[in-house]
Design a protein around this motif. Structure first.
Motif, PDB file in Angstrom:
ATOM      1  N   ASN A 131      37.834  47.121 -15.975  1.00  0.00           N
ATOM      2  CA  ASN A 131      37.641  46.591 -17.317  1.00  0.00           C
ATOM      3  C   ASN A 131      38.501  47.302 -18.352  1.00  0.00           C
ATOM      4  O   ASN A 131      38.808  46.741 -19.411  1.00  0.00           O
ATOM      5  CB  ASN A 131      36.169  46.725 -17.737  1.00  0.00           C
ATOM      6  CG  ASN A 131      35.274  45.750 -17.005  1.00  0.00           C
ATOM      7  OD1 ASN A 131      35.673  44.622 -16.736  1.00  0.00           O
ATOM      8  ND2 ASN A 131      34.075  46.174 -16.673  1.00  0.00           N
ATOM      9  N   CYS A 132      38.876  48.537 -18.063  1.00  0.00           N
ATOM     10  CA  CYS A 132      39.593  49.360 -19.045  1.00  0.00           C
ATOM     11  C   CYS A 132      40.960  48.796 -19.449  1.00  0.00           C
ATOM     12  O   CYS A 132      41.308  48.836 -20.637  1.00  0.00           O
ATOM     13  CB  CYS A 132      39.750  50.777 -18.514  1.00  0.00           C
ATOM     14  SG  CYS A 132      38.180  51.661 -18.327  1.00  0.00           S
ATOM     15  N   THR A 173      35.274  53.544 -23.333  1.00  0.00           N
ATOM     16  CA  THR A 173      34.610  53.894 -24.587  1.00  0.00           C
ATOM     17  C   THR A 173      35.688  54.096 -25.640  1.00  0.00           C
ATOM     18  O   THR A 173      36.642  54.856 -25.414  1.00  0.00           O
ATOM     19  CB  THR A 173      33.768  55.167 -24.454  1.00  0.00           C
ATOM     20  OG1 THR A 173      32.650  54.894 -23.603  1.00  0.00           O
ATOM     21  CG2 THR A 173      33.247  55.630 -25.808  1.00  0.00           C
ATOM     22  N   VAL A 174      35.532  53.420 -26.774  1.00  0.00           N
ATOM     23  CA  VAL A 174      36.559  53.423 -27.817  1.00  0.00           C
ATOM     24  C   VAL A 174      36.026  54.119 -29.063  1.00  0.00           C
ATOM     25  O   VAL A 174      34.896  53.854 -29.504  1.00  0.00           O
ATOM     26  CB  VAL A 174      36.986  51.983 -28.176  1.00  0.00           C
ATOM     27  CG1 VAL A 174      38.075  52.005 -29.245  1.00  0.00           C
ATOM     28  CG2 VAL A 174      37.478  51.246 -26.939  1.00  0.00           C
ATOM     29  N   GLY A 182      33.111  51.165 -29.851  1.00  0.00           N
ATOM     30  CA  GLY A 182      32.636  50.179 -28.891  1.00  0.00           C
ATOM     31  C   GLY A 182      32.692  50.719 -27.482  1.00  0.00           C
ATOM     32  O   GLY A 182      33.316  51.744 -27.207  1.00  0.00           O
ATOM     33  N   GLN A 183      32.043  50.011 -26.595  1.00  0.00           N
ATOM     34  CA  GLN A 183      31.963  50.438 -25.199  1.00  0.00           C
ATOM     35  C   GLN A 183      31.945  49.217 -24.311  1.00  0.00           C
ATOM     36  O   GLN A 183      31.380  48.187 -24.665  1.00  0.00           O
ATOM     37  CB  GLN A 183      30.691  51.250 -25.005  1.00  0.00           C
ATOM     38  CG  GLN A 183      30.518  51.866 -23.627  1.00  0.00           C
ATOM     39  CD  GLN A 183      29.291  52.745 -23.593  1.00  0.00           C
ATOM     40  OE1 GLN A 183      29.217  53.757 -24.265  1.00  0.00           O
ATOM     41  NE2 GLN A 183      28.305  52.327 -22.819  1.00  0.00           N
ATOM     42  N   GLY A 184      32.597  49.307 -23.167  1.00  0.00           N
ATOM     43  CA  GLY A 184      32.646  48.195 -22.240  1.00  0.00           C
ATOM     44  C   GLY A 184      33.824  47.280 -22.529  1.00  0.00           C
ATOM     45  O   GLY A 184      34.628  47.518 -23.434  1.00  0.00           O
ATOM     46  N   TYR A 340      25.813  50.355 -15.247  1.00  0.00           N
ATOM     47  CA  TYR A 340      25.619  49.161 -14.417  1.00  0.00           C
ATOM     48  C   TYR A 340      26.844  48.857 -13.551  1.00  0.00           C
ATOM     49  O   TYR A 340      26.799  47.937 -12.754  1.00  0.00           O
ATOM     50  CB  TYR A 340      25.283  47.951 -15.297  1.00  0.00           C
ATOM     51  CG  TYR A 340      24.015  48.160 -16.095  1.00  0.00           C
ATOM     52  CD1 TYR A 340      22.784  47.733 -15.610  1.00  0.00           C
ATOM     53  CD2 TYR A 340      24.041  48.818 -17.313  1.00  0.00           C
ATOM     54  CE1 TYR A 340      21.615  47.956 -16.325  1.00  0.00           C
ATOM     55  CE2 TYR A 340      22.880  49.053 -18.042  1.00  0.00           C
ATOM     56  CZ  TYR A 340      21.673  48.621 -17.542  1.00  0.00           C
ATOM     57  OH  TYR A 340      20.523  48.860 -18.251  1.00  0.00           O
ATOM     58  N   CYS A 341      27.928  49.609 -13.740  1.00  0.00           N
ATOM     59  CA  CYS A 341      29.159  49.369 -12.974  1.00  0.00           C
ATOM     60  C   CYS A 341      29.622  50.658 -12.303  1.00  0.00           C
ATOM     61  O   CYS A 341      30.265  51.493 -12.950  1.00  0.00           O
ATOM     62  CB  CYS A 341      30.256  48.812 -13.883  1.00  0.00           C
ATOM     63  SG  CYS A 341      31.801  48.501 -12.995  1.00  0.00           S
TER      64      CYS A 341
END
Length: 517
Positions: A131-132, A173-174, A182-184, A340-341
């Motif tokens: 996702n990153c 994580t930003v 934000g995250q994810g 969760y990942c």
């Protein structure tokens, strides 16, 4: 650093750059700095428009490097080696800094260019996170387009002190200007909307002005995409409202059972789905969440932004999300140890103790993956035996740092600033036990995204929309497809077939409607 094959491919890509690029490296005496120096040397060899300069005296993270155009300040930086999933991020950054135009809607580019203010983004990633890259690539692109924006990718495994200090326990994580942003997974348009305060109002205004649709699909995953394509091919006005185009597929790492495609991954498949849908001129309204569906002669879909859309028929394809434990502490410590990942966040727990909740295939696969990274895994299963395939259970039992506990009902997640343990009850004896650990990975299945439909159509006690063999719901003109329905076996290929079927049923419904005067 790079083998001959990768160098040849990189050279082909870099032939597209039109402006000189300067790579400014900040290195120390460590092994990773030596690897970075070799990587940057290999990159520079592939284009006479790229030069590498040394800035090791600067007070920045080391090892790191920045990309800049001649005569401009550096706005894109990589702290750590952008290999693994992040290697495409490096290639795209080189192309974009080097003047190659991005494949982004021009309207979005102009929106980014017009953003005012100073924005210093930092994104903590792991090289195994699928996702990153989307977040890194989006923020890099924004930095290239707008001189007021800067972005640094930070490999959390390499800068562990920062990760611990900032309590980063999930990736990506930003941080923005030093504060948590934000995250994810986040898409480019989503990030832009968060910092462009007027974006939501503009989007709502555009939606409110749209004409009635023949078929309106709610959901942009495999089922929704298939439904939209089948509807558009009939030559009727088709739209998609999607909270996130691609849906849960975007969070899927490896896909090896999609017939005729030996192997792919979720983001690639989602991109292909969107490209296919756009070929048919479907009106895609992304980053929009449905709030309610109101049946009538013309069905109304109300959105959370306060606007509404009208359609002659509606297909609900909102998919499902990870099921939560719903115990005290889970929400409080999400992103602070509750994850969760395992593929994305596992590397952040290197050498630590973690638990996996769930003994199905997903849970056992997660435990096997994590066992190679963390100090110890405790797998908790509610039933009296694991439900995973025999081959997975055999592999799990061979691992020395995994403990399996069955008949275990998790009752609480504990912590201070972050997770420090969990409490479970033995379902046979009734006694409670505490497990000290630093991370918890929840793998207990899916929950359909149908809360907004609870007063509209018939649902099961699990929240699944009840459909017949044609994808019809209990409300005429409203159809449903995919993981949000009662159709068994939540698989991508099944969701696509169900989406196509629901769309054909919707078309059949439309042609049987009375002709308006």
């Amino acid at each position: 650093m790079l083998d001959a094959n990768i160098k040849n491919q990189l050279k082909t890509y870099l032939e597209r750059i039109t402006q000189p690029i300067e790579i400014v490296a900040a290195l120390d005496d460590g092994e990773k700095s030596r690897e970075m120096k070799a990587l940057l040397g290999d990159v520079a060899e592939q284009s006479n428009l790229i030069t590498v300069t040394d800035a090791s005296g600067e007070a920045v993270r080391k090892p790191s490097f920045a990309l800049k155009r001649k005569g401009e300040d550096a706005r894109v930086r990589f702290a750590g080696l952008p290999m693994g999933h992040e290697f495409p991020s490096l290639i795209l950054a080189l192309l974009q800094v080097g003047g190659h135009p991005p494949k982004v809607d021009q309207e979005l580019i102009e929106q980014i260019r017009a953003i005012e203010g100073t924005f210093e983004f930092e994104t903590y990633i792991s090289l195994s996170c699928h996702n990153c890259p989307d977040v890194v690539q989006a923020l890099n692109l924004m930095s290239v387009i707008n001189p007021n924006i800067r972005h640094t990718m930070i490999d959390g495994a390499l800068f562990q002190d920062e990760v611990n200090e900032r309590q980063v326990m999930a990736v990506p994580t930003v941080f923005l200007n030093g504060e948590h942003f934000g995250q994810g997974r986040m898409e480019l348009a989503e990030i832009v909307a968060k910092i462009d305060s007027a974006a939501g109002a503009r989007a709502a205004e555009k939606i409110a002005a749209k004409d009635e649709f023949d078929v309106l699909v709610v959901g942009g995953g495999p089922a929704g995409a298939a439904a939209a394509i089948y509807a558009a091919r009939k030559g009727i006005r088709t739209g998609i409202v999607a909270e996130r185009f691609g849906g849960q597929v975007m969070d899927t790492l490896a896909i090896e059972n999609f017939i005729s495609v030996k192997a792919t991954d979720g983001p690639k498949l989602a991109m292909a789905l969107e490209e296919h849908v756009r070929e048919y001129g479907v009106d895609i309204m992304n980053l929009q969440r449905a709030a309610a569906v109101i049946p009538g002669e013309r069905i109304e879909v109300r959105l959370e932004n306060g606007t509404s859309l009208k359609a002659r028929s509606v297909i609900i394809a909102t998919g499902a999300r990870w099921r939560e434990m719903n115990v005290p502490g889970e929400k409080e410590y999400r992103g602070k140890g509750v994850a969760y990942c395992p593929h994305c966040d596992g590397p952040l727990f290197k050498g630590k103790r973690v638990a996996v909740i769930g003994g199905g295939n997903s849970g056992v696969e997660a435990a096997i993956d994590l066992a190679g990274v963390v100090a110890h895994v405790t797998l908790l299963e509610f039933a009296d035996s694991l439900r995973a395939d025999a081959v997975l259970q055999k592999k799990l039992s061979s691992l020395p740092n995994v403990t399996v506990v069955t008949n275990a009902q998790t009752t609480e997640v504990t912590g201070d600033v972050k997770v420090n343990g969990l409490i479970y009850k033995d379902r046979k004896s009734g006694e409670s036990y505490r497990v000290e650990l630093e991370g918890i990975f929840v793998q207990i299945g899916l929950l359909p995204n149908t809360d907004f439909m609870k007063d509209t159509v018939e649902r099961t006690k699990f929240g699944e929309i009840v459909v017949d063999a044609h994808g019809r719901t209990s409300v005429p003109g409203v159809f449903a497809a995919g993981d949000c329905t009662t159709v068994p076996y939540k698989q991508i290929v099944i969701a696509m077939g169900e989406g196509a079927k629901a769309s054909l049923s919707a078309f059949d419904h439309l042609i049987r409607e009375p002709v308006e005067a």
